[in-house]
Design an enzyme around this catalytic site. Structure first.
Site, PDB file in Angstrom:
ATOM      1  N   TYR A  60       0.835  -1.195   0.000  1.00 56.75           N
ATOM      2  CA  TYR A  60       0.000   0.000   0.000  1.00 56.75           C
ATOM      3  C   TYR A  60       0.875   1.252   0.000  1.00 56.75           C
ATOM      4  O   TYR A  60       1.663   1.467   0.932  1.00 56.75           O
ATOM      5  CB  TYR A  60      -0.928   0.035   1.207  1.00 56.75           C
ATOM      6  CG  TYR A  60      -1.964  -1.068   1.256  1.00 56.75           C
ATOM      7  CD1 TYR A  60      -2.242  -1.858   0.144  1.00 56.75           C
ATOM      8  CD2 TYR A  60      -2.687  -1.304   2.417  1.00 56.75           C
ATOM      9  CE1 TYR A  60      -3.200  -2.863   0.198  1.00 56.75           C
ATOM     10  CE2 TYR A  60      -3.654  -2.302   2.479  1.00 56.75           C
ATOM     11  CZ  TYR A  60      -3.904  -3.082   1.364  1.00 56.75           C
ATOM     12  OH  TYR A  60      -4.849  -4.067   1.430  1.00 56.75           O
ATOM     13  N   HIS A 129      -0.654 -11.950   1.201  1.00 52.96           N
ATOM     14  CA  HIS A 129      -1.583 -11.027   0.544  1.00 52.96           C
ATOM     15  C   HIS A 129      -2.275 -11.670  -0.656  1.00 52.96           C
ATOM     16  O   HIS A 129      -3.483 -11.513  -0.851  1.00 52.96           O
ATOM     17  CB  HIS A 129      -0.842  -9.757   0.121  1.00 52.96           C
ATOM     18  CG  HIS A 129      -1.727  -8.588  -0.089  1.00 52.96           C
ATOM     19  ND1 HIS A 129      -1.267  -7.298  -0.154  1.00 52.96           N
ATOM     20  CD2 HIS A 129      -3.060  -8.487  -0.250  1.00 52.96           C
ATOM     21  CE1 HIS A 129      -2.269  -6.462  -0.337  1.00 52.96           C
ATOM     22  NE2 HIS A 129      -3.368  -7.168  -0.412  1.00 52.96           N
ATOM     23  N   PRO A 209     -16.052  -4.114   2.303  1.00 50.27           N
ATOM     24  CA  PRO A 209     -17.408  -4.499   2.711  1.00 50.27           C
ATOM     25  C   PRO A 209     -18.477  -3.518   2.240  1.00 50.27           C
ATOM     26  O   PRO A 209     -19.666  -3.828   2.290  1.00 50.27           O
ATOM     27  CB  PRO A 209     -17.311  -4.525   4.241  1.00 50.27           C
ATOM     28  CG  PRO A 209     -16.257  -3.512   4.554  1.00 50.27           C
ATOM     29  CD  PRO A 209     -15.237  -3.663   3.451  1.00 50.27           C
ATOM     30  N   LEU A 210     -18.034  -2.342   1.785  1.00 54.37           N
ATOM     31  CA  LEU A 210     -18.973  -1.338   1.259  1.00 54.37           C
ATOM     32  C   LEU A 210     -18.915  -1.271  -0.267  1.00 54.37           C
ATOM     33  O   LEU A 210     -19.213  -0.243  -0.865  1.00 54.37           O
ATOM     34  CB  LEU A 210     -18.677   0.034   1.871  1.00 54.37           C
ATOM     35  CG  LEU A 210     -18.834   0.107   3.389  1.00 54.37           C
ATOM     36  CD1 LEU A 210     -18.437   1.481   3.913  1.00 54.37           C
ATOM     37  CD2 LEU A 210     -20.276  -0.215   3.796  1.00 54.37           C
ATOM     38  N   GLY A 211     -18.526  -2.386  -0.891  1.00 60.26           N
ATOM     39  CA  GLY A 211     -18.471  -2.409  -2.342  1.00 60.26           C
ATOM     40  C   GLY A 211     -17.523  -1.369  -2.902  1.00 60.26           C
ATOM     41  O   GLY A 211     -17.854  -0.666  -3.852  1.00 60.26           O
ATOM     42  N   ARG A 212     -16.325  -1.278  -2.285  1.00 62.95           N
ATOM     43  CA  ARG A 212     -15.296  -0.304  -2.702  1.00 62.95           C
ATOM     44  C   ARG A 212     -15.823   1.128  -2.687  1.00 62.95           C
ATOM     45  O   ARG A 212     -15.520   1.940  -3.552  1.00 62.95           O
ATOM     46  CB  ARG A 212     -14.742  -0.689  -4.072  1.00 62.95           C
ATOM     47  CG  ARG A 212     -14.158  -2.087  -4.076  1.00 62.95           C
ATOM     48  CD  ARG A 212     -13.475  -2.457  -5.351  1.00 62.95           C
ATOM     49  NE  ARG A 212     -12.995  -3.833  -5.258  1.00 62.95           N
ATOM     50  CZ  ARG A 212     -11.866  -4.216  -4.675  1.00 62.95           C
ATOM     51  NH1 ARG A 212     -11.066  -3.304  -4.172  1.00 62.95           N
ATOM     52  NH2 ARG A 212     -11.518  -5.476  -4.616  1.00 62.95           N
ATOM     53  N   GLY A 213     -16.635   1.409  -1.661  1.00 64.80           N
ATOM     54  CA  GLY A 213     -17.178   2.750  -1.485  1.00 64.80           C
ATOM     55  C   GLY A 213     -18.523   2.965  -2.137  1.00 64.80           C
ATOM     56  O   GLY A 213     -19.158   4.006  -1.950  1.00 64.80           O
ATOM     57  N   PHE A 214     -19.009   1.960  -2.891  1.00 70.54           N
ATOM     58  CA  PHE A 214     -20.271   2.105  -3.609  1.00 70.54           C
ATOM     59  C   PHE A 214     -21.437   2.346  -2.661  1.00 70.54           C
ATOM     60  O   PHE A 214     -22.310   3.174  -2.925  1.00 70.54           O
ATOM     61  CB  PHE A 214     -20.517   0.849  -4.452  1.00 70.54           C
ATOM     62  CG  PHE A 214     -21.745   0.907  -5.308  1.00 70.54           C
ATOM     63  CD1 PHE A 214     -21.736   1.603  -6.505  1.00 70.54           C
ATOM     64  CD2 PHE A 214     -22.907   0.263  -4.917  1.00 70.54           C
ATOM     65  CE1 PHE A 214     -22.866   1.650  -7.303  1.00 70.54           C
ATOM     66  CE2 PHE A 214     -24.039   0.303  -5.709  1.00 70.54           C
ATOM     67  CZ  PHE A 214     -24.027   0.999  -6.905  1.00 70.54           C
ATOM     68  N   SER A 216     -21.343   3.606   0.314  1.00 69.86           N
ATOM     69  CA  SER A 216     -21.197   4.816   1.132  1.00 69.86           C
ATOM     70  C   SER A 216     -21.304   6.083   0.292  1.00 69.86           C
ATOM     71  O   SER A 216     -21.980   7.039   0.665  1.00 69.86           O
ATOM     72  CB  SER A 216     -19.856   4.803   1.877  1.00 69.86           C
ATOM     73  OG  SER A 216     -18.781   4.611   0.977  1.00 69.86           O
TER      74      SER A 216
END
Length: 344
Positions: A60, A129, A209-214, A216
């Site tokens: 990262y 990873h 868990p949020l669909g890559r920000g989708f 939110s």
């Protein structure tokens, strides 16, 4: 939603690791125009709120993420967290996919590098990873077992691993957690990977868990992203796929209104209700979004609610990664047999 004063903890695996029910995925902290000090403030807010499960990787930000977390843990905060990092990906891009290394000499070198950058004596949870499909998993696990015996690693995990790989790895040294993409729009792991984890009493750590920000940000999540953000290339956020997935988001939003929560809280609550062996790690660069995420702890879902969400999730369209990465789907790929191994 009511303010959360105490973050519950969950047992992950059978070796003794306990983490906050919701963790913090730290990838985005070095994919932002915000200052390092702002991101350290976010990390401190998380720790002070009881979110003690921090997830990073040596890849990262080309090591920058581990350095940032190392800075944030100074001043007595190290003992308050369960620190997870990863090794194995040596390069990645939407054009070439991932280059992975599971050679035992590399494992040792990678661990030393992470310890130094994080400024710690040990890593709580050290993940492979991605699985190197050219090296028998037993060989990579042998190196990790040595690191545990040396006290440099407490617990071992796998990320995006097939059921066969999980079983073979677990036979060498107990696997404490498997990290995988699991959300309302990524559910293929429910067929074989999650049942394998539960059979072996291995904890489940859903990333994205949020669909890559989708769930939110909404359907416009891919707009104005950092130039290196992989989400720019995700098929689910492109063209006709996006139109279909926008309808999915609208259905989740309608249900969230009925439940008195936000769409992101509903998506996280759906995961939290999957079992006490699940600890999702949503990421964010905004303190207000972080506080919203941990509010998911107080969202209660009935069996009827879960069933409705399951049906909504069937609407998703498109792959979760670009084709070049999906061609190396570690949830289905296996490593060579141990008998084929010839040290370099």
């Amino acid at each position: 939603m009511e303010e959360i004063n105490l973050m519950p903890r969950r047992k992950i695996g059978s070796q003794g690791l306990q983490v906050s029910a919701i963790g913090l995925g730290c990838l985005s902290l070095t994919q932002t125009s915000k200052s390092q000090q702002q991101m350290i403030q976010l990390l401190h807010t998380a720790i002070d709120s009881g979110v003690t499960f921090l997830d990073t990787s040596d890849v990262y930000g080309s090591h920058a993420n581990e350095l940032l977390i190392g800075q944030a843990l100074k001043g007595g905060r190290r003992d308050k967290v369960q620190l997870a990092t990863k090794f194995g990906i040596t390069a990645m891009s939407p054009e070439t996919g991932l280059i992975v290394n599971g050679d035992p000499l590399y494992v040792m070198k990678a661990c030393e590098g992470s310890l130094k950058r994080l400024g710690v004596d040990y890593i709580d949870l050290y993940y492979i990873h991605r699985i190197d499909t050219t090296v028998p998993i037993e060989i990579t696990m042998g190196a990790l077992k040595e690191l545990v015996e040396e006290g440099k690693v407490k617990y071992v995990g796998l990320s995006e691993a097939s059921p066969e790989t999980i079983r073979r790895a677990h036979a060498v040294h107990p696997i404490t957690a498997v990290q995988l993409e699991w959300s309302l729009w990524t559910r293929d792991v429910e067929e074989q990977v999650i049942p394998t984890c539960r059979e072996l009493d291995i904890g489940i750590v859903p990333f994205s868990p949020l669909g890559r920000g989708f769930f939110s940000t909404g359907p416009n999540v891919a707009e104005n992203l950092h130039v290196n953000d992989l989400r720019r290339h995700i098929p689910r956020l492109q063209g006709e796929n996006l139109k279909q997935n926008t309808l999915l988001f609208e259905r989740v939003t309608e249900m969230a209104k009925r439940k008195g929560c936000t769409p992101s809280q509903l998506a996280l609550a759906w995961l939290l209700h999957q079992g006490d062996d699940v600890s999702p790690i949503p990421g964010t660069t905004k303190i207000e979004n972080f506080k919203d995420n941990i509010g998911a702890i107080s969202v209660k879902l009935t069996q009827e609610d879960m069933g409705e969400l399951d049906k909504i999730a069937l609407m998703v369209k498109g792959e979760r990664f670009p084709d070049v990465i999906m061609q190396s789907n570690w949830n289905h790929a296996n490593t060579p047999p141990l008998s084929s191994w010839k040290p370099k």
